[in-house]
Scaffold this motif. Sequence first.
Motif, mmCIF file in Angstrom:
data_model
loop_
_atom_site.group_PDB
_atom_site.id
_atom_site.type_symbol
_atom_site.label_atom_id
_atom_site.label_comp_id
_atom_site.label_asym_id
_atom_site.label_seq_id
_atom_site.Cartn_x
_atom_site.Cartn_y
_atom_site.Cartn_z
ATOM 1 N N PRO A 77 0.805 -1.236 0.000
ATOM 2 C CA PRO A 77 0.000 0.000 0.000
ATOM 3 C C PRO A 77 0.828 1.271 0.000
ATOM 4 C CG PRO A 77 -0.915 -1.596 1.537
ATOM 5 C CD PRO A 77 0.390 -2.168 1.065
ATOM 6 N N GLU A 78 1.924 1.301 0.773
ATOM 7 C CA GLU A 78 2.713 2.524 0.852
ATOM 8 C C GLU A 78 3.380 2.863 -0.479
ATOM 9 O OE1 GLU A 78 5.145 -0.651 3.136
ATOM 10 O OE2 GLU A 78 3.142 -0.414 2.287
ATOM 11 N N VAL A 79 3.777 1.832 -1.233
ATOM 12 C CA VAL A 79 4.405 2.058 -2.539
ATOM 13 C C VAL A 79 3.352 2.459 -3.564
ATOM 14 C CG1 VAL A 79 5.734 0.984 -4.394
ATOM 15 C CG2 VAL A 79 6.310 0.494 -2.010
ATOM 16 N N VAL A 80 2.214 1.784 -3.543
ATOM 17 C CA VAL A 80 1.131 2.127 -4.472
ATOM 18 C C VAL A 80 0.678 3.570 -4.255
ATOM 19 C CG1 VAL A 80 -1.252 1.618 -5.122
ATOM 20 C CG2 VAL A 80 0.355 -0.254 -4.744
ATOM 21 N N ALA A 81 0.555 3.974 -3.004
ATOM 22 C CA ALA A 81 0.140 5.354 -2.710
ATOM 23 C C ALA A 81 1.160 6.360 -3.222
ATOM 24 C CB ALA A 81 -0.056 5.519 -1.201
ATOM 25 N N ALA A 82 2.442 6.038 -3.038
ATOM 26 C CA ALA A 82 3.497 6.940 -3.518
ATOM 27 C C ALA A 82 3.467 7.059 -5.037
ATOM 28 C CB ALA A 82 4.861 6.435 -3.042
ATOM 29 N N LEU A 83 3.243 5.956 -5.716
ATOM 30 C CA LEU A 83 3.193 5.976 -7.174
ATOM 31 C C LEU A 83 1.986 6.776 -7.679
ATOM 32 C CD1 LEU A 83 4.199 2.290 -7.951
ATOM 33 C CD2 LEU A 83 5.459 4.333 -8.633
ATOM 34 N N LYS A 84 0.845 6.584 -7.043
ATOM 35 C CA LYS A 84 -0.351 7.340 -7.463
ATOM 36 C C LYS A 84 -0.151 8.834 -7.272
ATOM 37 C CE LYS A 84 -3.809 3.696 -6.789
ATOM 38 N NZ LYS A 84 -4.967 3.223 -5.988
ATOM 39 N N ALA A 85 0.446 9.208 -6.153
ATOM 40 C CA ALA A 85 0.703 10.633 -5.906
ATOM 41 C C ALA A 85 1.670 11.200 -6.931
ATOM 42 C CB ALA A 85 1.242 10.821 -4.492
ATOM 43 N N GLU A 86 2.654 10.409 -7.309
ATOM 44 C CA GLU A 86 3.653 10.878 -8.271
ATOM 45 C C GLU A 86 3.059 10.996 -9.664
ATOM 46 O OE1 GLU A 86 6.991 12.738 -8.399
ATOM 47 O OE2 GLU A 86 6.565 11.559 -6.598
ATOM 48 N N ILE A 87 2.215 10.052 -10.051
ATOM 49 C CA ILE A 87 1.577 10.108 -11.369
ATOM 50 C C ILE A 87 0.727 11.370 -11.500
ATOM 51 C CG2 ILE A 87 -0.245 9.039 -12.771
ATOM 52 C CD1 ILE A 87 0.894 6.329 -11.959
ATOM 53 N N ASP A 88 0.078 11.747 -10.421
ATOM 54 C CA ASP A 88 -0.758 12.948 -10.461
ATOM 55 C C ASP A 88 0.053 14.218 -10.719
ATOM 56 O OD1 ASP A 88 -3.057 11.522 -10.042
ATOM 57 O OD2 ASP A 88 -3.160 11.899 -7.887
ATOM 58 N N LYS A 89 1.361 14.176 -10.468
ATOM 59 C CA LYS A 89 2.222 15.333 -10.712
ATOM 60 C C LYS A 89 2.736 15.369 -12.145
ATOM 61 C CE LYS A 89 4.033 15.329 -5.943
ATOM 62 N NZ LYS A 89 5.261 15.173 -5.128
ATOM 63 N N GLY A 90 2.471 14.318 -12.931
ATOM 64 C CA GLY A 90 3.024 14.224 -14.273
ATOM 65 C C GLY A 90 4.303 13.408 -14.257
ATOM 66 N N PHE A 91 4.604 12.730 -15.346
ATOM 67 C CA PHE A 91 5.747 11.816 -15.368
ATOM 68 C C PHE A 91 7.078 12.522 -15.137
ATOM 69 C CE2 PHE A 91 3.467 8.503 -18.227
ATOM 70 C CZ PHE A 91 2.700 8.124 -17.141
ATOM 71 N N ARG A 92 7.255 13.721 -15.678
ATOM 72 C CA ARG A 92 8.457 14.542 -15.476
ATOM 73 C C ARG A 92 9.759 13.788 -15.736
ATOM 74 N NH1 ARG A 92 8.508 15.987 -9.939
ATOM 75 N NH2 ARG A 92 7.154 14.193 -9.590
ATOM 76 N N THR A 93 9.747 12.894 -16.716
ATOM 77 C CA THR A 93 10.954 12.157 -17.073
ATOM 78 C C THR A 93 12.077 13.121 -17.441
ATOM 79 O OG1 THR A 93 9.644 10.287 -17.872
ATOM 80 C CG2 THR A 93 11.894 10.475 -18.717
ATOM 81 N N ALA A 94 13.315 12.756 -17.050
ATOM 82 C CA ALA A 94 14.525 13.521 -17.374
ATOM 83 C C ALA A 94 14.522 14.920 -16.758
ATOM 84 C CB ALA A 94 14.723 13.613 -18.891
ATOM 85 N N SER A 95 13.918 15.036 -15.580
ATOM 86 C CA SER A 95 13.942 16.321 -14.885
ATOM 87 C C SER A 95 14.622 16.162 -13.531
ATOM 88 C CB SER A 95 12.514 16.838 -14.675
ATOM 89 O OG SER A 95 11.787 15.977 -13.804
ATOM 90 N N VAL A 96 15.111 17.267 -12.997
ATOM 91 C CA VAL A 96 15.592 17.296 -11.613
ATOM 92 C C VAL A 96 14.369 17.405 -10.714
ATOM 93 C CG1 VAL A 96 16.940 18.605 -9.931
ATOM 94 C CG2 VAL A 96 17.753 18.391 -12.306
ATOM 95 N N HIS A 97 14.319 16.617 -9.641
ATOM 96 C CA HIS A 97 13.163 16.664 -8.740
ATOM 97 C C HIS A 97 13.612 16.313 -7.322
ATOM 98 C CE1 HIS A 97 12.695 12.203 -8.548
ATOM 99 N NE2 HIS A 97 13.240 12.274 -9.751
ATOM 100 N N PRO A 98 12.872 16.746 -6.313
ATOM 101 C CA PRO A 98 13.298 16.580 -4.917
ATOM 102 C C PRO A 98 13.463 15.138 -4.472
ATOM 103 C CG PRO A 98 11.599 18.261 -5.066
ATOM 104 C CD PRO A 98 11.671 17.606 -6.416
ATOM 105 N N GLY A 99 12.772 14.204 -5.121
ATOM 106 C CA GLY A 99 12.872 12.802 -4.719
ATOM 107 C C GLY A 99 14.274 12.250 -4.831
ATOM 108 N N GLU A 100 15.041 12.709 -5.816
ATOM 109 C CA GLU A 100 16.396 12.188 -6.005
ATOM 110 C C GLU A 100 17.261 12.431 -4.771
ATOM 111 O OE1 GLU A 100 17.552 12.812 -10.580
ATOM 112 O OE2 GLU A 100 16.729 14.606 -9.615
ATOM 113 N N GLY A 101 17.196 13.637 -4.260
ATOM 114 C CA GLY A 101 17.984 13.973 -3.080
ATOM 115 C C GLY A 101 17.542 13.189 -1.859
ATOM 116 N N ARG A 102 16.228 13.005 -1.713
ATOM 117 C CA ARG A 102 15.720 12.247 -0.572
ATOM 118 C C ARG A 102 16.159 10.788 -0.628
ATOM 119 N NH1 ARG A 102 15.188 11.031 4.429
ATOM 120 N NH2 ARG A 102 13.327 9.842 4.967
ATOM 121 N N LEU A 103 16.099 10.170 -1.808
ATOM 122 C CA LEU A 103 16.519 8.780 -1.921
ATOM 123 C C LEU A 103 18.011 8.633 -1.635
ATOM 124 C CD1 LEU A 103 15.895 5.846 -2.464
ATOM 125 C CD2 LEU A 103 16.116 6.303 -4.930
#
Length: 429
Positions: A77-103
């Motif tokens: 559930p926690e992964v599915v929820a994260a993916l749904k939230a991310e999809i709602d923001k748009g795929f944003r492929t090949a962009s800099v985004h805050p998730g990279e730094g957090r991971l």
Amino acid sequence: MQTTQRDMPAFSNSRQYRDFAVRHLANGVSSTPRTAQLPVPVAMDHARGVVLTDVDGNDYIDYTMGYGPLILGHNPPEVVAALKAEIDKGFRTASVHPGEGRLAELIAETVPCGEISSFVSTGTEAVQLALRIARAATGRTRIIKFRANYHGWFDSVHIANAPGNDGPSSGGQDPKAVENITVVDWGDAAAFAAAISSDYAAVILEAAAINAGCFAPPEGFLESVRDLTSRHGVVLIFDEVITGYRLALGGAQEMFGVVPDLTVLGKAIGAGMPVSAVTGNRAVMEALVNGSVMHRGTFNGNPLSVSAAIACVESLQRGAAEIYPRMNAHAAAIQAHINAEAAALDLDVCANQVGSAIQIFTGVRQMARIGDLAGADRGKIVKLTEKLLLNGLMPLPRGLMYLSAAHTDADIEKTMHALSKGLHAYAAV
């Protein structure tokens, strides 16, 4: 479970799908090993938790776990929820985004060597990046790898993967691509000591040889490799594509207490989404930081995969004290059950186990070291795993089984019963 010995599963829809797929899809699959499954490569319809359901409606307790990535099970559930939230923001492929730094921060918190990280999509890519960083950091080109350690399918390392063959593992490989590779027996500290010198850029190995057959490192082996690479100024790379976030929160380096310079992560970190990483100490990773190593990739650090990885690592971080002991205990119980049943039935079958991974062998009654692999019967293991599949279990056709945090005590109880029935059916052939 729908599948019982009295009501054996039918595979008419899987067979029909295969007849359709082979018309335009090479071998009807997207990865060569998937063709090996008997009685037919089973086409899956859906999954939840630890249960796979195929296109014929048959249910299986899953021990493939996506070839290892599904450390939290299917659809956590926690992964599915994260993916749904991310999809709602748009795929944003090949962009800099805050998730990279957090991971990257999470990796630094959990992986002993992980001061600086960089992301790609697959383990094979990450291995190539790690080797390139090591060569740039040292100014050398030669690499040591170990027999039966798998580091991806690129020509530069796809050698010495099977007993008795130190050469290419596939047709079409460029034989000159491995001119700077030296091959040594995994686990043999004396042979490694004789081979290592300051001429080498890196040593790459699986700290625990899961891919070869679930072998724990011999006592003192990793410590010797660490000591000698340090003395010669050689970069030590742990390929933890399988073991990272699986054997322990900090992977094999946490479990065995030996810290490399670089680590390759993949599979479990993404909970089923494609993401991998190279992580390591600041001194070696400086070759990437300062730009001397070129690192490109359209899908590197893509937001969907990164969001899944963040949710996965955070979940493992919260539950590590309970998750890893439980998974490892379940795997040890399964291994012990297989070995006891095989002995009672007088079968040439045995199982190895390291952490939450198990390998079943046929043709032998003990598999103590990698050098014993030549005695295993690779044809019979596919027949044994067919018997397990017919009794409601889904191991990999080559006998490898992965546990997940989603496997319950009840699942393990059902598994023991199915293992017994499968081994009895195999003995009757």
